[in-house]
Write a protein that holds these residues in place. Structure first.
Motif, PDB file in Angstrom:
ATOM      1  N   THR A  95     -32.561  -4.221  -9.744  1.00  0.00           N
ATOM      2  CA  THR A  95     -33.876  -4.019  -9.147  1.00  0.00           C
ATOM      3  C   THR A  95     -33.795  -4.399  -7.673  1.00  0.00           C
ATOM      4  N   PHE A  96     -34.380  -3.580  -6.826  1.00  0.00           N
ATOM      5  CA  PHE A  96     -34.390  -3.861  -5.392  1.00  0.00           C
ATOM      6  C   PHE A  96     -35.815  -4.119  -4.914  1.00  0.00           C
ATOM      7  N   LEU A  97     -35.944  -5.105  -4.031  1.00  0.00           N
ATOM      8  CA  LEU A  97     -37.220  -5.369  -3.362  1.00  0.00           C
ATOM      9  C   LEU A  97     -37.247  -4.557  -2.074  1.00  0.00           C
ATOM     10  N   LEU A  98     -38.325  -3.774  -1.914  1.00  0.00           N
ATOM     11  CA  LEU A  98     -38.474  -2.925  -0.739  1.00  0.00           C
ATOM     12  C   LEU A  98     -39.900  -3.010  -0.209  1.00  0.00           C
ATOM     13  N   PRO A  99     -40.089  -2.869   1.094  1.00  0.00           N
ATOM     14  CA  PRO A  99     -41.442  -2.859   1.653  1.00  0.00           C
ATOM     15  C   PRO A  99     -42.268  -1.746   0.995  1.00  0.00           C
ATOM     16  N   CYS A 100     -43.528  -2.060   0.691  1.00  0.00           N
ATOM     17  CA  CYS A 100     -44.354  -1.101  -0.039  1.00  0.00           C
ATOM     18  C   CYS A 100     -45.616  -0.719   0.717  1.00  0.00           C
ATOM     19  N   ARG A 101     -46.208   0.366   0.270  1.00  0.00           N
ATOM     20  CA  ARG A 101     -47.454   0.886   0.827  1.00  0.00           C
ATOM     21  C   ARG A 101     -48.632   0.338   0.045  1.00  0.00           C
ATOM     22  N   ASN A 102     -49.454  -0.457   0.627  1.00  0.00           N
ATOM     23  CA  ASN A 102     -50.746  -0.864   0.065  1.00  0.00           C
ATOM     24  C   ASN A 102     -50.810  -0.909  -1.459  1.00  0.00           C
ATOM     25  N   GLN A 103     -49.855  -1.534  -2.087  1.00  0.00           N
ATOM     26  CA  GLN A 103     -49.867  -1.652  -3.542  1.00  0.00           C
ATOM     27  C   GLN A 103     -50.744  -2.833  -3.945  1.00  0.00           C
ATOM     28  N   ARG A 169     -33.820   2.189 -29.317  1.00  0.00           N
ATOM     29  CA  ARG A 169     -32.917   1.041 -29.195  1.00  0.00           C
ATOM     30  C   ARG A 169     -32.888   0.525 -27.769  1.00  0.00           C
ATOM     31  N   THR A 170     -32.801  -0.775 -27.665  1.00  0.00           N
ATOM     32  CA  THR A 170     -32.609  -1.376 -26.349  1.00  0.00           C
ATOM     33  C   THR A 170     -31.118  -1.303 -26.004  1.00  0.00           C
ATOM     34  N   GLY A 171     -30.819  -1.486 -24.724  1.00  0.00           N
ATOM     35  CA  GLY A 171     -29.432  -1.530 -24.295  1.00  0.00           C
ATOM     36  C   GLY A 171     -28.761  -2.818 -24.733  1.00  0.00           C
ATOM     37  N   ASP A 172     -27.508  -2.967 -24.390  1.00  0.00           N
ATOM     38  CA  ASP A 172     -26.711  -4.117 -24.831  1.00  0.00           C
ATOM     39  C   ASP A 172     -26.712  -5.292 -23.870  1.00  0.00           C
ATOM     40  N   LEU A 173     -27.402  -5.191 -22.742  1.00  0.00           N
ATOM     41  CA  LEU A 173     -27.383  -6.291 -21.783  1.00  0.00           C
ATOM     42  C   LEU A 173     -28.033  -7.537 -22.380  1.00  0.00           C
ATOM     43  N   LYS A 174     -27.469  -8.671 -22.053  1.00  0.00           N
ATOM     44  CA  LYS A 174     -27.982  -9.945 -22.578  1.00  0.00           C
ATOM     45  C   LYS A 174     -28.995 -10.594 -21.648  1.00  0.00           C
ATOM     46  N   SER A 175     -29.032 -10.163 -20.382  1.00  0.00           N
ATOM     47  CA  SER A 175     -29.950 -10.768 -19.418  1.00  0.00           C
ATOM     48  C   SER A 175     -30.720  -9.668 -18.688  1.00  0.00           C
ATOM     49  N   PRO A 176     -31.842 -10.029 -18.072  1.00  0.00           N
ATOM     50  CA  PRO A 176     -32.641  -9.023 -17.358  1.00  0.00           C
ATOM     51  C   PRO A 176     -31.914  -8.500 -16.120  1.00  0.00           C
ATOM     52  N   SER A 177     -32.511  -7.476 -15.518  1.00  0.00           N
ATOM     53  CA  SER A 177     -31.890  -6.860 -14.341  1.00  0.00           C
ATOM     54  C   SER A 177     -31.752  -7.861 -13.204  1.00  0.00           C
ATOM     55  N   HIS A 178     -30.758  -7.625 -12.357  1.00  0.00           N
ATOM     56  CA  HIS A 178     -30.623  -8.409 -11.131  1.00  0.00           C
ATOM     57  C   HIS A 178     -31.723  -7.965 -10.182  1.00  0.00           C
ATOM     58  N   ILE A 179     -32.209  -8.869  -9.350  1.00  0.00           N
ATOM     59  CA  ILE A 179     -33.180  -8.517  -8.323  1.00  0.00           C
ATOM     60  C   ILE A 179     -32.562  -8.849  -6.970  1.00  0.00           C
ATOM     61  N   ASP A 181     -32.963  -8.280  -2.655  1.00  0.00           N
ATOM     62  CA  ASP A 181     -33.750  -7.842  -1.504  1.00  0.00           C
ATOM     63  C   ASP A 181     -32.925  -6.785  -0.780  1.00  0.00           C
ATOM     64  N   ALA A 182     -33.437  -5.551  -0.734  1.00  0.00           N
ATOM     65  CA  ALA A 182     -32.663  -4.442  -0.157  1.00  0.00           C
ATOM     66  C   ALA A 182     -32.416  -4.620   1.338  1.00  0.00           C
ATOM     67  N   GLU A 183     -33.284  -5.336   2.026  1.00  0.00           N
ATOM     68  CA  GLU A 183     -33.109  -5.519   3.472  1.00  0.00           C
ATOM     69  C   GLU A 183     -32.085  -6.584   3.812  1.00  0.00           C
ATOM     70  N   THR A 184     -32.087  -7.680   3.060  1.00  0.00           N
ATOM     71  CA  THR A 184     -31.203  -8.800   3.383  1.00  0.00           C
ATOM     72  C   THR A 184     -29.946  -8.841   2.516  1.00  0.00           C
ATOM     73  N   GLY A 185     -29.988  -8.170   1.357  1.00  0.00           N
ATOM     74  CA  GLY A 185     -28.861  -8.226   0.420  1.00  0.00           C
ATOM     75  C   GLY A 185     -28.862  -9.485  -0.427  1.00  0.00           C
ATOM     76  N   LYS A 186     -29.856 -10.343  -0.243  1.00  0.00           N
ATOM     77  CA  LYS A 186     -29.924 -11.602  -0.994  1.00  0.00           C
ATOM     78  C   LYS A 186     -30.302 -11.335  -2.447  1.00  0.00           C
ATOM     79  N   ARG A 187     -29.501 -11.927  -3.361  1.00  0.00           N
ATOM     80  CA  ARG A 187     -29.785 -11.821  -4.791  1.00  0.00           C
ATOM     81  C   ARG A 187     -30.779 -12.902  -5.183  1.00  0.00           C
ATOM     82  N   LEU A 188     -31.907 -12.484  -5.778  1.00  0.00           N
ATOM     83  CA  LEU A 188     -32.960 -13.418  -6.154  1.00  0.00           C
ATOM     84  C   LEU A 188     -32.936 -13.757  -7.647  1.00  0.00           C
ATOM     85  N   ARG A 189     -32.277 -12.909  -8.452  1.00  0.00           N
ATOM     86  CA  ARG A 189     -32.151 -13.165  -9.889  1.00  0.00           C
ATOM     87  C   ARG A 189     -30.909 -12.485 -10.369  1.00  0.00           C
TER      88      ARG A 189
END
Length: 189
Positions: A95-103, A169-179, A181-189
């Motif tokens: 998952t990527f964090l990106l600037p959004c429009r009036n959400q 069926r759900t997928g085989d991943l054991k943990s949620p998606s990585h998050i 920040d698309a601008e900084t590249g910093k992994r938040l999860r």
């Protein structure tokens, strides 16, 4: 894995679209667990989702789509470089964090200017967004702090008739998606 054309008939698809437009909630399989969500622009549905999950209102939510182009209307126009990166990365459990429009604040989170978006690696979740011709909110299907539901049966036991369940069926991943920040590249999860 089954495709949605085999799971939902044309009349079921029509009823599901109407359910979502009325502010209804939906549960569906994703990469690691069932997701629960709604249409991202329906404030009443977002409030219902927060209430049903007993989720803190300040936390942002993830929005999934079938493609980068399906998610772009929710975002400030990303640079061509960012779009190219997203198209190379997705579909993926990232998952990527990106600037959004009036959400809505309930969607992006209080005090946040970015929206969490993903084109999931789970084929059926992508197919669902494609079939509905809309992105969907995607948060883990559980009460806040609880264990995420891994099956249709667990979803029904926990939420009953409060959500429309699209089985699979759900997928085989054991943990949620990585998050990330698309601008900084910093992994938040």
């Amino acid at each position: 894995m089954m495709k949605y054309s085999r799971i939902l008939s044309a009349s079921e698809q029509k009823r599901l679209r109407a359910h979502l437009k009325r502010g209804g909630l939906i549960a569906y399989p994703t990469e690691s667990c069932y997701g629960i969500g709604c249409l991202p622009q329906r404030s009443t549905a977002l409030k219902k989702l927060i209430r049903v999950k007993k989720r803190p209102q300040n936390k942002g939510m993830i929005v999934i789509g079938s493609s980068v182009s399906q998610l772009l209307p929710l975002l400030e126009r990303p640079s061509e470089k960012v779009i190219a990166m997203l198209e190379c990365e997705w579909p993926a459990p990232t998952t990527f964090l990106l600037p959004c429009r009036n959400q809505p604040i309930l969607l992006r989170g209080k005090g946040r200017e970015k929206l969490a978006v993903r084109v999931p690696a789970h084929h059926s979740a992508r197919q669902l967004c494609a079939m509905l011709s809309t992105p969907l909110v995607s948060t883990s299907c559980n009460r806040s702090g609880g264990r995420p539901c891994k099956s249709e049966r667990e979803v029904r036991r926990q939420f009953g008739r409060k959500v429309w369940v699209v089985g699979g069926r759900t997928g085989d991943l054991k943990s949620p998606s990585h998050i990330i920040d698309a601008e900084t590249g910093k992994r938040l999860r």
